[in-house]
Design an enzyme around this catalytic site. Structure first.
Site, short mmCIF file in Angstrom:
data_model
loop_
_atom_site.label_atom_id
_atom_site.label_comp_id
_atom_site.label_asym_id
_atom_site.label_seq_id
_atom_site.Cartn_x
_atom_site.Cartn_y
_atom_site.Cartn_z
N CYS A 1 -0.47 -10.07 11.25
CA CYS A 1 -1.11 -8.89 11.81
C CYS A 1 -2.61 -8.81 11.52
CB CYS A 1 -0.36 -7.65 11.35
SG CYS A 1 -1.13 -6.66 10.13
N GLU B 1 -3.45 -5.11 18.30
CA GLU B 1 -2.69 -6.32 18.62
C GLU B 1 -1.21 -6.01 18.77
OE1 GLU B 1 -5.36 -9.24 15.76
OE2 GLU B 1 -3.25 -8.94 15.37
N CYS C 1 6.67 -6.85 18.54
CA CYS C 1 6.05 -6.35 17.31
C CYS C 1 4.88 -5.45 17.71
CB CYS C 1 5.60 -7.55 16.47
SG CYS C 1 4.85 -7.07 14.94
N CYS D 1 -4.06 -3.46 1.78
CA CYS D 1 -3.38 -4.56 1.08
C CYS D 1 -4.33 -5.77 1.10
CB CYS D 1 -2.07 -4.92 1.78
SG CYS D 1 -0.95 -3.51 1.89
N CYS E 1 -5.83 0.02 9.40
CA CYS E 1 -4.81 0.54 8.48
C CYS E 1 -5.52 1.02 7.20
CB CYS E 1 -3.80 -0.55 8.14
SG CYS E 1 -2.52 0.02 7.00
N CYS F 1 -4.06 -8.88 3.62
CA CYS F 1 -3.81 -8.59 5.04
C CYS F 1 -5.14 -8.40 5.78
CB CYS F 1 -2.95 -7.35 5.13
SG CYS F 1 -2.93 -6.58 6.75
S1 SF4 Z 1 0.02 -5.19 5.18
FE1 SF4 Z 1 -1.83 -4.63 6.35
S2 SF4 Z 1 -1.11 -3.39 8.08
FE2 SF4 Z 1 0.58 -3.52 6.58
S3 SF4 Z 1 0.31 -1.68 5.32
FE3 SF4 Z 1 -0.82 -3.31 4.25
S4 SF4 Z 1 -2.94 -3.16 5.02
FE4 SF4 Z 1 -1.62 -1.98 6.42
#
Ligand code: SF4
Length: 349
Positions: A331, A90, A103, A114, A110, A117
């Site tokens: 995101c 994206e 962005c 987290c 990833c 997210c």
């Molecule tokens: S917020 Fe999402 S994209 Fe950003 S580092 Fe953490 S897991 Fe990865």
């Protein structure tokens, strides 16, 4: 076929010279790619026909194609792209009264996990190539004509410091005066904070700005919200940030996603002000944009209380106006919805 967007002007020129083209043709091609942003070699009308044919069999000009675009009521635009190997990423255009931010993603998925997210929940696939990073900026700007992006933030999917070589090369390509010529100061790397990577930016690209996703001023809670904190705790992170500031003189941004009952107390605000005291910095407070995780967004009263506590302690802090809430601009959300086969607005494809 080689992806032409992965090449610096110097690399491209050497390849063209090897193909018996004049050296100045490199400048011309760069101009077509990044100033005029054409889509095909045939559009490069000041090149001889034979040269255009030769280029079209040697280089690819489209490392991804747009699958969907969603436009928010506030002007935020989100694009979902399919890469040549079928993976999805994206990119987002965020409009402010005084600037337009592009962005950009740096990884497919990833590895940082987290919990709040959507990208972190869908796992890591691979790093993006240089060309895939550069092309996102070109493609977003094409869709914005006649305006252009005023700055670029690596804040899409992925942890940019885990793909640092490709990110730095992409910056140098977009910075090239013969091409897009975007000033290095207009780039921001948004990171969870890997100490070696922070020091590498200070040394190799000191004009690039840093934005740190902090989310908690204490190690126990930060390790829950940002699993990387178990490897590099706050002490190591802040030692690297002090080195970065000393070397670059740049001001830092701290991103702080406010989550109900986890990091939003007045004590958290106090601890945060003590943690960042002495660093030139401001804090972006971002009330959680709900994903499918169980973590909730705090009430508006708590958001205001947190922000006011920081102000009282002399910290420059802003509540970031949420952009693109109606299109899930945080995101990874659009990609996740697509991967899970949920409702998807096919008319936008
Ligand atoms: S917020 Fe999402 S994209 Fe950003 S580092 Fe953490 S897991 Fe990865």
């Amino acid at each position: 076929m080689m992806d032409i967007y992965s090449l610096s002007l110097e690399e491209l020129t050497e390849i063209l010279v090897d193909k018996d083209l004049e050296r100045y043709r490199g400048d011309q091609v760069f101009d077509w790619l990044y100033k005029k942003q054409v889509r095909t070699f045939d559009d490069m009308t000041n090149l001889p026909k034979q040269a255009r044919k030769e280029l079209s069999v040697s280089f690819s000009m489209s490392p991804m194609k747009e699958l969907a675009r969603e436009v928010s009521e506030d002007g935020t635009e989100k694009s979902l792209y399919m890469l040549e190997d079928g993976h999805l990423i994206e990119s987002v255009i965020i409009r402010h009264p005084d600037r337009t931010t592009l962005c950009i993603s740096t990884q497919v998925g990833c590895p940082m996990k987290c919990p709040f997210c959507a990208t972190g929940q869908s796992g890591y696939v691979r790093d993006l190539t240089i060309g895939e990073i550069v092309f996102q900026a070109v493609e977003l700007e094409r869709s914005m004509e006649p305006t252009v992006g005023t700055n670029i933030v690596f804040m899409g999917m992925g942890e940019p410091l885990l793909n640092l070589e490709n990110v730095l090369k992409a910056i140098s390509i977009l910075n090239s005066p013969k091409g897009r010529a975007m000033g290095v100061r207009r780039f921001t790397i948004s990171t969870l904070g890997i100490p070696d990577g922070i020091r590498a930016i200070a040394e190799r690209a000191p004009a690039v700005k840093l934005s740190i996703s902090l989310h908690s001023p204490n190690d126990t809670m930060r390790s829950k919200l940002v699993p990387l904190n178990k490897t590099y705790g706050l002490k190591e992170l802040f030692a690297a940030l002090e080195d970065y500031v000393e070397r670059t003189g740049n001001r830092l941004t701290f991103e702080y996603v406010l989550m109900d009952g986890m990091n939003d107390s007045v004590k958290d605000a106090r601890d945060l002000s003590e943690l960042i005291a002495g660093l030139p910095a401001y804090v972006n407070i971002i009330p959680l944009n709900p994903t499918q995780s169980l973590i909730r967004r705090p009430s508006d009263e708590k958001v205001v209380e947190f922000c006011e506590e920081l102000h009282e302690r002399g910290v420059e802090a802003f509540v970031r106006i949420e952009k693109g809430k109606d299109i899930e601009a945080a995101c990874g959300q659009l990609r996740l919805r697509y991967l899970e086969g949920g409702e998807f607005d096919k008319k936008n494809r």
